[in-house]
Write a protein that holds these residues in place. Structure first.
Motif, PDB file in Angstrom:
ATOM      1  N   PRO A   1     115.333  46.587 -67.231  1.00  0.00           N
ATOM      2  CA  PRO A   1     116.454  47.530 -67.190  1.00  0.00           C
ATOM      3  C   PRO A   1     115.979  48.928 -66.795  1.00  0.00           C
TER       4      PRO A   1
ATOM      5  N   THR B   1     115.996  40.895 -73.342  1.00  0.00           N
ATOM      6  CA  THR B   1     116.139  40.835 -71.882  1.00  0.00           C
ATOM      7  C   THR B   1     114.940  40.108 -71.289  1.00  0.00           C
TER       8      THR B   1
ATOM      9  N   ARG C   1     120.260  41.606 -72.327  1.00  0.00           N
ATOM     10  CA  ARG C   1     120.955  40.670 -71.447  1.00  0.00           C
ATOM     11  C   ARG C   1     121.374  39.401 -72.181  1.00  0.00           C
TER      12      ARG C   1
ATOM     13  N   THR D   1     119.350  48.394 -73.823  1.00  0.00           N
ATOM     14  CA  THR D   1     120.355  47.361 -73.612  1.00  0.00           C
ATOM     15  C   THR D   1     119.705  45.979 -73.706  1.00  0.00           C
TER      16      THR D   1
END
Length: 408
Positions: A34, A94, A69, A67
């Motif tokens: 990211p 992620t 995924r 963040t």
């Protein structure tokens, strides 16, 4: 096992169905990290969601991001380089660098832990490319047994219990080894440094210290003349040796600095303070070529006695004052002349070496037995895992002999 057999007889007496991973699971491929991410081994502030790449277990941790995924329990599967190593990931994360992520389409039909164990026994044919790799289609075409959920849960319970017991035993063996090692180090240091009547003599006053040098790894040959490369002193050699791990060609041997019988070969360059100045006493009859980044210490003392001293805590304190560098730690050979060594008579040195050899032998035996015991337990685990995850047409777990024949 009896409970598992009963469940199979009750819930699937006509057999166990096999399904393609692609029919019962979603398979995703990792991409780039990211934009807001950090390459750290611990979460920092808002960067709390782990990023995983290809690799084994915790070694696959790449960093953290703000963040994520994947927001559900999944199994990650290395697909390039280190193929395999399915790992259960239960927290949000992620995936990157082509790491495969696999999770059930219906958690009520496929237990995520069962999926992880089933993927452990998957083997792929070696690829012709220089870097081994597995694509998503290959994973989707893997066929695994999918018994009723209650059967899956019982298999997971058995394997989880076995895994925990194996880990506990490994921890106990490691603890035992570390305790014996500390005990050995304590007696070694006591024997070598706890007698005020033994004079301490500077190394330069009773030994000649010279630099090794000239040959390189590229000079290694299968059937040549004996040599010791400084990097091998950290990884291969113990306190003393009378045979070498490698040999070099005749021309390189002729040009190289050499150590003779009873000389000490000391590595004076390392990546850490613990390994720098690690030493091996050469006890072989033939002179050996010695690479650069070493010191050759010639003397008329008991070589094993000196080598034992160079692994003691008292010597560590002295070499630490001489060491310099950050990424690469070095001790200049000529500064070793100021190292103080407790130097009793040769008769006393010989007696001390006899005692230390006995301690060293005990530790060496433990060092051999520990990996062998762990390997045995790992093979035992793999045997039971494979047995539990391999089913015959009738639905019964296949006996080991039948399973081996079936695979052939």
């Amino acid at each position: 096992m009896s409970k598992l057999e009963e469940l199979i007889q009750e819930l699937c007496p006509k057999g166990i169905q096999y399904h393609l991973i692609g029919d019962i699971c979603d398979v995703l491929t990792g991409g780039e990290a990211p934009p807001e991410s950090i390459k750290e081994k611990e979460p920092q502030g808002e960067y709390i969601y782990p990023i995983y790449s290809n690799g084994l277990g915790d070694n696959a941790l790449w960093g953290y991001s703000k963040t994520f995924r994947i927001d559900k329990p999944a199994v990650t599967f290395s697909s390039i380089g280190t193929i395999g190593f399915p790992t259960l990931r239960e927290a949000k994360f992620t995936p990157i660098i082509r790491l495969k992520v696999i999770y059930p389409k219906d958690a009520n039909k496929l237990n995520i832990c069962f999926l992880k164990y089933a993927l452990e026994i998957v083997q792929f044919e070696k690829q012709k490319s220089s870097v081994a790799n597995v694509n998503a289609l290959m994973i989707k075409n893997i066929k695994i047994p999918v018994p009723p959920l209650e059967v899956q849960q019982e298999i997971v319970r058995i394997l989880d219990e076995f895994t925990v017991k194996t880990a506990e035993l490994q921890a106990e063996l490691n603890k035992e080894y570390e305790a014996r090692k500390k005990q050995y180090e304590y007696y070694r240091d006591t024997l070598l440094n706890n007698n005020a009547e033994i004079p301490k003599i500077k190394l330069g006053e009773f030994a000649v210290i010279s630099r090794g040098g000239n040959f390189q790894k590229k000079d290694f040959v299968d059937n040549g003349l004996p040599c010791i490369h400084y990097g091998q002193i950290y990884t291969h050699y113990g306190t003393y040796a009378d045979t070498t791990l490698t040999t070099i060609n005749e021309e390189a041997y002729r040009k190289s600095k050499k150590a003779k019988k009873n000389d000490i070969v000391m590595a004076v360059t390392s990546e850490n303070i613990e390994d720098v100045c690690k030493s091996v006493a050469w006890l072989g009859d033939k002179d050996i070529a010695v690479s650069g980044h070493t010191a050759i210490i010639s003397h008329h003392q008991n070589a094993k006695y000196l080598s034992y001293y160079f692994s003691s805590n008292a010597f560590f304190k002295q070499k630490k004052k001489l060491a310099h560098g950050t990424k690469v730690i070095e001790v200049t050979p000529n500064t070793l002349a100021n190292i103080e060594v407790p130097l009793p008579s040769l008769e006393v040195q010989n007696r001390l070496v006899e005692v230390l050899d006995n301690f060293d032998s005990i530790c060496s035996d433990l060092n051999i037995d520990l990996p062998a015991e762990i390997e045995t337990r790992q093979k035992q685990y793999e045997y039971y895992r494979d047995s539990l995850l391999t089913f015959a047409e009738t639905g019964h777990i296949m006996p080991q002999t039948d399973r081996q024949t079936d695979k052939q």
